[in-house]
Design a protein around this motif. Sequence first.
Motif, PDB file in Angstrom:
ATOM      1  N   ALA A   5      29.658  48.025  47.141  1.00 17.27           N
ATOM      2  CA  ALA A   5      29.307  46.822  46.390  1.00 17.27           C
ATOM      3  C   ALA A   5      30.500  46.182  45.740  1.00 17.27           C
ATOM      4  O   ALA A   5      30.397  45.511  44.738  1.00 17.27           O
ATOM      5  N   ALA A   6      31.702  46.406  46.323  1.00 20.34           N
ATOM      6  CA  ALA A   6      32.894  45.834  45.700  1.00 20.34           C
ATOM      7  C   ALA A   6      32.960  44.337  45.883  1.00 20.34           C
ATOM      8  O   ALA A   6      33.590  43.635  45.107  1.00 20.34           O
ATOM      9  N   GLY A   7      32.316  43.814  46.923  1.00 26.28           N
ATOM     10  CA  GLY A   7      32.352  42.382  47.148  1.00 26.28           C
ATOM     11  C   GLY A   7      33.604  41.965  47.892  1.00 26.28           C
ATOM     12  O   GLY A   7      34.375  42.774  48.387  1.00 26.28           O
ATOM     13  N   ARG A   8      33.817  40.654  47.925  1.00 27.61           N
ATOM     14  CA  ARG A   8      34.946  40.087  48.680  1.00 27.61           C
ATOM     15  C   ARG A   8      36.233  40.214  47.859  1.00 27.61           C
ATOM     16  O   ARG A   8      36.261  39.869  46.682  1.00 27.61           O
ATOM     17  N   ILE A   9      37.299  40.717  48.503  1.00 28.35           N
ATOM     18  CA  ILE A   9      38.594  40.891  47.843  1.00 28.35           C
ATOM     19  C   ILE A   9      39.600  40.009  48.586  1.00 28.35           C
ATOM     20  O   ILE A   9      39.943  40.294  49.737  1.00 28.35           O
ATOM     21  N   ALA A  10      40.052  38.949  47.956  1.00 27.35           N
ATOM     22  CA  ALA A  10      40.947  37.987  48.600  1.00 27.35           C
ATOM     23  C   ALA A  10      42.402  38.370  48.351  1.00 27.35           C
ATOM     24  O   ALA A  10      42.749  38.854  47.270  1.00 27.35           O
TER      25      ALA A  10
END
Length: 978
Positions: A5-10
């Motif tokens: 559930a870390a999500g998007r990492i740009a």
Amino acid sequence: MSGGAAGRIAPLSGELTLSFLTRIAARYHLGIRDVLAAVTDVGGQRNLTGMLYPDSEIHLNAQARARVAALCRVPPQVLERSLPAWTREEPCGRYGTGPVGRLMRGEEAVAPWGPACPACAAARTGRRVPARRYLAPEERVCARHRYWLLYLPATSGLPVPLTACPEVIEAHQRHVRLLQRAPDGAQAFEVARAITGTWWEQPWPGEEQQWPARLEVTRPAEADPGWWKVAARDLVAYPETVAVARVLADPRWQQRTITESGGHLPYRLGELPRLLTDLADRLGRPWLGRRLAADTHGPLFAWTHSLVRIHAAPTLAAHKALWKMPPTHRPRPLGDLLPGRRPDPGSEPPAPPRTVKRLRGHSLQAEHAFTRGLAHARLFHEEHGHLAVPKQDTPGGYPLGQWLANQRAEHPRMPQHQFMALAVLDPWWNAPWNPRWQRLWHQAAQHTRTHGQLKAASGFPTAEINLAQWLYEQCTRYGNLHPEQQRLLTQIGIDSSTAAAARPPRRSYAERFQTGLAHAAAYAAQYGQLATVGQRTVHDGFPLGNWLALLRNRHRDRPPVPADRIQALNALDPWWNPPWNLKWQRHYYRARDTTPGHPLRPETGFNDLSDSLAARWLRCQCSAYDELQPGQQRLLTDIGITANAARTALQHARTAPKTSSAALAPDAKGKAGRARRAGDPAAPTGRRRSRRAAEPKRPREPRSRLGHRPDLRPGFETALAHARAWHAEHGHLAVPRAARHDGFPLGMWLFSQRNRAKQRVRAGLPPSPHLAELAAIDPWWNPPWNAEWHRNYHRALNHIDAGKPFDPAARVPAPSTVLGTWITRACLQYDQLHPGQRHLLNAIGISAQTAGLWPPTPRPRPHAQALTHARTWAGEHGHLCPPIKTVHDGFPLGEWLNRQRELAKKRSSPSPTQQALATIDPWWNPPWPILWQRAYHHAHTHPRHPTTRHWLQNQRRDWLLLHPDQQHLLTTAGLVAT
């Protein structure tokens, strides 16, 4: 883990791939090793090579990159745009296929990088996680948050606050403007960084106050001062580096430096005082000019040396070399100077510094070679007092001259310790003039110490003639000498006033004649004569041959050589300058030296002599005895060749069997013939020719040339058989002249047959019947066009018979090929070809319609037409400085004029075309840049234009730097008031 559930990492723009993976690991609350294991896992094994350090970078293959994209949920194309090393390399792993990663470290191995600005990274990612980015020199400063992003080896970098250093922020703004405005701004910054790096490594003088203060205010509280001085080099020197880069990239400053040098390569920076003054003013250090004046080495001297050198040949390659800083002058990477970690003030004493590794390009073998050459140079200096060694000299068997010449060519790029080792021996070892000048100067200095002051006004009477002539030459060109040459001449008593009063040396011809006479007497005493002295003969170091040749030539001129000198030479050898050919006299002495104690026997043709060439020469003289001069006959009489003896020898030559002449070796015959022709060029050579000259000519029987002689027919049949075989193999008889068929010179034979056929045509005779047999083999065996054209035609036939693509209308074969080039030329010259050539071309599909599809090639236009266009343009615009792309009535006038200017630079005198252009416009090829001349004409025709006003302001500001003729043009046109 991909379903977390870390999500998007740009990623950050320009971020290191390993830094991005570290931020991914932090978001997943993992360690970086865990992420690397997940990204490179192959069957439970990590397919990863290299060691993990805080300053490492990682390269991933396509499969590993796909796993990273799934972890961060960012499209691969976005990652490729943001991460510079994302697709830089496709590493190979240890387990065959599957995801692979390879770790690398070091600023040089990876690329220049540094820490990302903490505030910018937090604003971009929403987290206070450190990151690392690839940074260009102008990106080291974050002007918004006032940070210097410092690279430190074995760490993840250090953001240094710049709150107390506003000058660094201001320098960054000037740096950005420099890169925007100057095309060479980036290269100028690298050169300036090398210059300030050299100043940084030297002991700081007491006048220097800015660097110590800036070093102290930027030092972290826990950092060791010595360690911080090494680490903060680029930070502390950044404002000065930008200031130096702005000076170096300024074209006006470059032109001012070239003008100040006077066209001479600098020996030391002190020869350019305006350069040093301007640089000191820009840096706010008035004392800097005095410290730099004595520099003869280093990055600033190397750059200035290159700037003046490329001015003589302003090519693109030379311009690139101007900004190419050699490795010896580049600052050492911090990884070579700093330990692996930052020392703490309360920790144990630091370990001894590790050995600094050798710079690139400086191998141990090169150091040993330099040490060996330096040892030989030291021995030479101890013996001669200088290092101006001739290039070809090899003292002690070592090529010291060539070695020093190589060092002089590379002296701006030499390491400092090598340069100083040679400078300690001889400060003038790398003088910017010819080493011969330096050798003669040392000779003059030694003469001054031995004989006292030089007397230039009296023609240097105490000096040897060659040295006196050299000294007078230096006086005549004193004003054009290098400033350092003038200073050296002043040390031996020749200044500007002495040079103006110098008189040419008076050469004592009587003394030189006595010297030459002494050498001639020694030569005559050894050899008994002077005839064998050739023009290149040197006797004990004296050019005796050249001296005698000058006397022989002058003896025949007016005024002649004085009688007493002629008598002195006649006393040595009465025939030193005979009235006949000198080669005859040399052969006579050879025959004379063969005859002592050996009576001549003309009745045997002198065959009993041991020297066959002398015997041959004597027979030649006997055959032409009556044609010899009386002096020659008297000389022959002295060795026993009288008129009766000559007739006896001639009678023996007529009656002797032919075997006697055939018994001579072929080389002896050739040498004897050359000797006889040298003795008397007009005499007939050879026994058979002598008999023919004495006997009446026999009448020659007329014979027809329409057919072969019976004895020549077998040879013709053999050649015809080779011709048939060649035609069967190649389909033609256009044989190259040097071609051979089965060892038979078929090409030369056909060449001779064609020549004979053409001779008969020119003489108006019918063709020989036997040539019909060649025409039966190939009707075009003797075409009226070039044989090379015919061979190319048959290449085209073979190309078609092989079924290869052939369509001249569609440019197949391509014009870039050999066959396509021939087709192109044939189509473009179709109207000029022979009717037979056109018939042959029609057979392969090249007709007049096909040839008409080819556009005519542009031909160089005659200069008369170009001058007409130039006159028309000058009548319309008042000058001949059009832009290079100007086309006048279809004629490329701009390109033609530019080509004429380039040709004018290569000529020592103007051509007729260039003289005609100067008549049209005297300033069509000015000695200053042509862009200035165009701007001048624009200002003359549009004096109120805003661009003109700005341009005139620049001319007034740089008035002293302008050429006198430029000043004259501006004042006479009323553009600038005097």
